[in-house]
Design an enzyme around this catalytic site. Structure first.
Site, PDB file in Angstrom:
ATOM      1  N   PHE A 256      -3.450 -14.226   7.676  1.00  0.00           N
ATOM      2  CA  PHE A 256      -2.409 -14.838   6.838  1.00  0.00           C
ATOM      3  C   PHE A 256      -2.996 -15.487   5.583  1.00  0.00           C
ATOM      4  O   PHE A 256      -4.078 -16.083   5.633  1.00  0.00           O
ATOM      5  CB  PHE A 256      -1.716 -15.962   7.620  1.00  0.00           C
ATOM      6  CG  PHE A 256      -0.511 -15.545   8.419  1.00  0.00           C
ATOM      7  CD1 PHE A 256       0.128 -14.346   8.215  1.00  0.00           C
ATOM      8  CD2 PHE A 256       0.005 -16.396   9.382  1.00  0.00           C
ATOM      9  CE1 PHE A 256       1.246 -13.987   8.947  1.00  0.00           C
ATOM     10  CE2 PHE A 256       1.124 -16.058  10.124  1.00  0.00           C
ATOM     11  CZ  PHE A 256       1.738 -14.844   9.909  1.00  0.00           C
ATOM     12  N   GLU A 257      -2.244 -15.417   4.492  1.00  0.00           N
ATOM     13  CA  GLU A 257      -2.563 -16.145   3.251  1.00  0.00           C
ATOM     14  C   GLU A 257      -3.994 -15.880   2.770  1.00  0.00           C
ATOM     15  O   GLU A 257      -4.664 -16.765   2.240  1.00  0.00           O
ATOM     16  CB  GLU A 257      -2.363 -17.667   3.408  1.00  0.00           C
ATOM     17  CG  GLU A 257      -1.228 -18.113   4.304  1.00  0.00           C
ATOM     18  CD  GLU A 257       0.148 -17.695   3.806  1.00  0.00           C
ATOM     19  OE1 GLU A 257       0.251 -16.694   3.090  1.00  0.00           O
ATOM     20  OE2 GLU A 257       1.120 -18.371   4.151  1.00  0.00           O
ATOM     21  N   GLY A 258      -4.466 -14.652   2.948  1.00  0.00           N
ATOM     22  CA  GLY A 258      -5.826 -14.300   2.559  1.00  0.00           C
ATOM     23  C   GLY A 258      -6.739 -14.287   3.768  1.00  0.00           C
ATOM     24  O   GLY A 258      -6.803 -15.263   4.521  1.00  0.00           O
TER      25      GLY A 258
END
Length: 547
Positions: A386-388
């Site tokens: 998630f999110e990178g």
């Protein structure tokens, strides 16, 4: 231009904002936070996690219950029907929700942390009036749509396009998004697209309603964990989006996306911290009650090591997150990418280790699906994506720093080289060690990390030039130097804040001291400019397999 952060200014400009550290205040949960926590525990009792897993979805009545109890409006301003919680207090709720059932919590967390956050930060009054009130009530759940089948972390090169109509009244969206959390619960999406005819990264951020003609939402994808969370693809086939639904100005989309992701990263971190705290409680209980060889396993050093490591991770991770959250509360659109990237890397990797250790301490019973250990591991595993991804966040801060450093160098090879040599040997500013022995030790190590980091940033550009962006082992060392510096500063600030607030600090001092010793052990390996023999062997082995 977005304002830069505490850490960016410290590393690149030698500007040390002592006031930010001196004003650090340990966040205690408010009455509202405690009330929300109790309400979520009650809801999770009505909807046990194992039942939601079997169902593979959150039923409509449960979504309505989440909305009725305020979980979709926690950070929405009161003027638009929300609870208006400060971001740091919201993160306290996230910690508690995740410790109970992350899968159920994910619906409201994805909605608030990234789904509507673009509207909260960048929306016009009319956009907020139209969308935030139903969002806060849970009548229109939101999702964030950036990732695409061929594009993940390289967000500037998404392929979804938005073409302005000839009459200028609307944009026409075409493309596809994937792995969209909340997709089949959502009535609205924050969608990012390249503006037609412009360079990559010149993007728009759009509020797209689910009922829009030409928008297809795919079926939910089967997943390893978070089974009650909805994850699906979106397809846009000539979807008309009114020009009034553009967030910010044309071209602001990338900045909107990156700003929102900072909030999302910290929410993912808070969820991990909640699971770490719960795991510490479980490990201590199990270690005290499980007797082997005539003694509780709590007396075994290898078990003690796991429990202590988890506490260190929780203490430092929470300090890092609170310091980043404080900056966002003071300047909601500030560029704190360095800090939030470090938080994401540190908290998610450490939380994963702690979840593994909690299952290990539980022994054979930890492997049973009737206990929560394996579900927690499955649910949180995606946090490292998630999110990178972890790999991206192992390089991203270093790349940000190198780009900023390079932009400030003079043109012309001789002048540039001279500036890099001078910069490599300057002694950057940093925290002046003060306080008790433990705090002085942490601040002194942070200063050493900062000095090594500045030297390597300059030497990296000098020796590798443009190729530095592909030297991933080197970039990872730079990132961990910076992350360690930030963790030490945040931990020291937290300890001093506890002391100012009259809290006992003996236990905290031991946690900070252990993290400092951990950093001191790693520092010699992080100082390297050239690849290690092991790194070179890894590259050679992989090339042989890939040839």
């Amino acid at each position: 231009m977005a304002q830069q952060s505490f850490l960016h200014d410290l590393i690149l400009h030698g500007s040390f904002d002592r006031a930010l550290l001196d004003s650090f205040r340990v966040e205690e949960p408010s009455d509202e936070v405690r009330g929300l926590s109790v309400a979520f525990e009650a809801l999770a009792t009505e909807l046990p996690p194992e039942d939601l897993e079997r169902a593979g979805a959150v039923p409509p009545e449960a979504l309505a219950s989440l909305g009725g109890r305020g979980f979709f409006g926690m950070t929405v301003p009161r003027d638009y029907g929300g609870l208006g919680l400060p971001f740091s207090q919201y993160l306290k709720v996230v910690e508690r929700m995740a410790a109970v059932d992350l899968s159920l919590a994910m619906v409201s967390l994805a909605h608030l942390s990234i789904g509507v956050q673009g509207i909260v930060l960048f929306g016009t009054h009319e956009q907020k009036r139209r969308y935030l009130a139903p969002a806060a009530a849970g009548d229109r759940i939101f999702a964030y749509a950036l990732t695409e089948p061929e594009v993940g972390s390289d967000a500037k090169h998404i392929r979804t396009t938005a073409r302005l109509s000839e009459d200028g009244s609307h944009y026409v969206l075409n493309g596809q998004k994937t792995y969209i959390t909340n997709a089949n619960y959502a009535g609205g999406f924050t969608v990012f697209a390249q503006l037609h005819g412009h360079r990559p990264g010149h993007m728009g951020a759009f509020i797209v309603e689910r009922a829009s003609e030409g928008l297809t939402v795919g079926p939910d994808m089967p997943k390893m964990g978070l089974k009650a969370s909805s994850t699906a693809f979106l397809r846009f086939d000539d979807v008309n989006v009114p020009i009034e639904n553009l967030l910010g100005k044309p071209g602001d989309g990338f900045r909107v996306a990156m700003t929102v992701l900072s909030y999302g990263r910290l929410a993912v971190c808070a969820a991990g911290l909640g699971l770490v705290e719960r795991s510490v409680t479980d490990m201590v209980r199990r270690a005290k009650s499980r007797v082997q060889f005539g003694v509780p396993i709590a007396s075994f050093e290898l078990i003690q090591e796991k429990i202590a490591s988890a506490q260190i991770s929780a203490y430092v991770g929470e300090a890092m997150v609170e310091l980043a959250a404080r900056q966002l509360e003071e300047r909601p659109t500030a560029n704190v990418a360095l800090e939030t990237s470090h938080c994401k890397l540190f908290c998610t990797t450490r939380a994963w280790t702690v979840l593994y250790d909690a299952m290990q301490v539980a022994g054979g019973s930890g492997y049973l699906s009737t206990n929560p250990y394996e579900r927690r591991m499955r649910d949180y595993r995606v946090a490292t994506i998630f999110e990178g991804t972890t790999e991206i966040h192992s390089m991203y801060p270093a790349l940000l720093l190198l780009r900023s450093l390079g932009d400030g160098l003079p043109r012309g090879a001789p002048a540039r080289a001279l500036a890099l040599v001078r910069g490599a040997f300057r002694r950057p500013a940093g925290p002046t060690p003060s306080g008790d022995a433990g705090v002085r030790r942490a601040l002194s190590l942070a200063r050493r990390c900062g000095r090594v980091l500045v030297r390597l940033l300059h030497l990296g550009l000098l020796f590798y030039g443009k190729e530095v962006v592909s030297r991933e082992f080197f970039l990872r060392r730079l990132t961990w130097l910076s992350a360690r510096e930030y963790g030490l500063l945040a931990g020291a600030a937290r300890l001093e804040g506890e002391r100012r607030q009259g809290q006992p600090v003996d236990g905290s001092g031991a946690l900070l001291a252990a993290f400092a010793e951990e950093t001191a052990r790693e520092l010699p390996d992080l100082r390297r400019l050239r690849s290690t023999r092991t790194e070179r062997l890894m590259t050679a082995i992989t090339r042989r397999l890939a040839s």
